[in-house]
Design a protein around this motif. Sequence first.
Motif, PDB file in Angstrom:
ATOM      1  N   ALA A  79     -18.284  -2.098 -41.784  1.00 34.12           N
ATOM      2  CA  ALA A  79     -19.621  -2.382 -41.251  1.00 34.12           C
ATOM      3  C   ALA A  79     -20.709  -1.989 -42.251  1.00 34.12           C
ATOM      4  N   ALA A  80     -20.566  -0.822 -42.875  1.00 34.79           N
ATOM      5  CA  ALA A  80     -21.578  -0.337 -43.817  1.00 34.79           C
ATOM      6  C   ALA A  80     -21.648  -1.220 -45.059  1.00 34.79           C
ATOM      7  N   LEU A  81     -20.501  -1.672 -45.546  1.00 33.04           N
ATOM      8  CA  LEU A  81     -20.505  -2.563 -46.713  1.00 33.04           C
ATOM      9  C   LEU A  81     -21.174  -3.892 -46.382  1.00 33.04           C
ATOM     10  N   SER A  82     -20.871  -4.425 -45.204  1.00 35.10           N
ATOM     11  CA  SER A  82     -21.513  -5.676 -44.776  1.00 35.10           C
ATOM     12  C   SER A  82     -23.019  -5.497 -44.678  1.00 35.10           C
ATOM     13  N   LYS A  83     -23.443  -4.383 -44.107  1.00 27.75           N
ATOM     14  CA  LYS A  83     -24.872  -4.093 -43.980  1.00 27.75           C
ATOM     15  C   LYS A  83     -25.537  -3.978 -45.356  1.00 27.75           C
ATOM     16  N   ALA A  84     -24.790  -3.515 -46.353  1.00 26.79           N
ATOM     17  CA  ALA A  84     -25.308  -3.374 -47.711  1.00 26.79           C
ATOM     18  C   ALA A  84     -25.266  -4.694 -48.492  1.00 26.79           C
ATOM     19  N   GLY A  85     -24.800  -5.769 -47.845  1.00 27.00           N
ATOM     20  CA  GLY A  85     -24.784  -7.080 -48.479  1.00 27.00           C
ATOM     21  C   GLY A  85     -23.472  -7.462 -49.126  1.00 27.00           C
ATOM     22  N   ALA A  86     -22.462  -6.637 -49.009  1.00 30.39           N
ATOM     23  CA  ALA A  86     -21.148  -6.945 -49.576  1.00 30.39           C
ATOM     24  C   ALA A  86     -20.334  -7.757 -48.571  1.00 30.39           C
ATOM     25  N   GLU A  97     -11.110  -3.944 -50.968  1.00 27.33           N
ATOM     26  CA  GLU A  97     -11.359  -5.200 -51.659  1.00 27.33           C
ATOM     27  C   GLU A  97     -12.615  -5.781 -51.047  1.00 27.33           C
ATOM     28  N   ALA A  98     -13.631  -5.974 -51.883  1.00 27.76           N
ATOM     29  CA  ALA A  98     -14.905  -6.493 -51.398  1.00 27.76           C
ATOM     30  C   ALA A  98     -15.608  -7.233 -52.524  1.00 27.76           C
ATOM     31  N   ASP A  99     -16.345  -8.233 -52.144  1.00 29.83           N
ATOM     32  CA  ASP A  99     -17.159  -8.983 -53.089  1.00 29.83           C
ATOM     33  C   ASP A  99     -18.615  -8.589 -52.900  1.00 29.83           C
ATOM     34  N   GLY A 100     -19.384  -8.708 -53.967  1.00 29.88           N
ATOM     35  CA  GLY A 100     -20.818  -8.517 -53.871  1.00 29.88           C
ATOM     36  C   GLY A 100     -21.284  -7.082 -53.886  1.00 29.88           C
ATOM     37  N   VAL A 101     -20.476  -6.176 -54.431  1.00 27.75           N
ATOM     38  CA  VAL A 101     -20.891  -4.777 -54.536  1.00 27.75           C
ATOM     39  C   VAL A 101     -20.320  -4.189 -55.821  1.00 27.75           C
ATOM     40  N   GLU A 102     -21.149  -3.445 -56.528  1.00 24.19           N
ATOM     41  CA  GLU A 102     -20.708  -2.749 -57.738  1.00 24.19           C
ATOM     42  C   GLU A 102     -20.234  -1.350 -57.362  1.00 24.19           C
ATOM     43  N   ASP A 103     -19.468  -0.741 -58.255  1.00 28.57           N
ATOM     44  CA  ASP A 103     -18.834   0.543 -57.935  1.00 28.57           C
ATOM     45  C   ASP A 103     -19.841   1.635 -57.562  1.00 28.57           C
ATOM     46  N   GLU A 104     -20.954   1.732 -58.254  1.00 28.49           N
ATOM     47  CA  GLU A 104     -21.920   2.796 -57.960  1.00 28.49           C
ATOM     48  C   GLU A 104     -22.447   2.686 -56.526  1.00 28.49           C
ATOM     49  N   ALA A 105     -22.813   1.490 -56.113  1.00 26.51           N
ATOM     50  CA  ALA A 105     -23.290   1.274 -54.741  1.00 26.51           C
ATOM     51  C   ALA A 105     -22.155   1.488 -53.746  1.00 26.51           C
ATOM     52  N   VAL A 159     -11.580   9.950 -51.885  1.00 18.22           N
ATOM     53  CA  VAL A 159     -11.352   9.205 -53.120  1.00 18.22           C
ATOM     54  C   VAL A 159     -11.447   7.748 -52.714  1.00 18.22           C
ATOM     55  N   ALA A 160     -12.436   7.030 -53.274  1.00 19.29           N
ATOM     56  CA  ALA A 160     -12.678   5.634 -52.899  1.00 19.29           C
ATOM     57  C   ALA A 160     -12.483   4.748 -54.123  1.00 19.29           C
ATOM     58  N   ARG A 161     -11.647   3.732 -53.961  1.00 12.58           N
ATOM     59  CA  ARG A 161     -11.361   2.796 -55.051  1.00 12.58           C
ATOM     60  C   ARG A 161     -11.784   1.398 -54.637  1.00 12.58           C
ATOM     61  N   LEU A 162     -12.488   0.733 -55.512  1.00 12.53           N
ATOM     62  CA  LEU A 162     -12.949  -0.623 -55.257  1.00 12.53           C
ATOM     63  C   LEU A 162     -12.113  -1.576 -56.089  1.00 12.53           C
ATOM     64  N   GLY A 163     -11.432  -2.491 -55.416  1.00 13.97           N
ATOM     65  CA  GLY A 163     -10.658  -3.522 -56.084  1.00 13.97           C
ATOM     66  C   GLY A 163     -11.347  -4.860 -55.929  1.00 13.97           C
ATOM     67  N   ARG A 164     -10.872  -5.836 -56.576  1.00 11.66           N
ATOM     68  CA  ARG A 164     -11.464  -7.190 -56.488  1.00 11.66           C
ATOM     69  C   ARG A 164     -10.452  -8.187 -56.019  1.00 11.66           C
TER      70      ARG A 164
END
Length: 141
Positions: free
Chosen positions: A63-70, A102-110, A136-141
């Motif tokens: 939900a938070a990622l969607s709210k942030a535009g991802a 796995e998410a699109d539209g978000v960079e690691d810092e955000a 520990v949070a990992r962002l994949g593509r």
Amino acid sequence: MGISKASGGWRGDLKSGEGRMKPEHGPEVPFSLKTRFEGERGSNPEEMIGAALSGCFSMALTAALSKAGATPRSVSTTADVRLEKDGEGFTIRHIGLTTTVEADGVEDEAFQRVATETKAECPVSKALAGVEITLVARLGR
């Protein structure tokens, strides 16, 4: 909001008895002294706490990622719940969350900022306020 219900109990003495935990709408989960403290295969209350936190955090992060535009495609979270001896009893002092997203539209810092904020705001995290929760949070593509 509704009330979620669960039950639990114990039958017999501590050493040879057995317990059960049951979410209202889920299967019964048995446990014993051996599954909780002696490494025998099976469940225990700490696993249930870890499952609740992992599920809540994963849903809240989506939900938070969607709210942030991802655009989240998947969130997978594990929890390592540490039960430690505390005098005559035991205490949960630390839970380590590890999440892979796995998410699109978000960079690691955000992503890291959103994940950290979500850890603090997830309802189960709030309920466990007396426990140190690391992430520990990992962002994949």
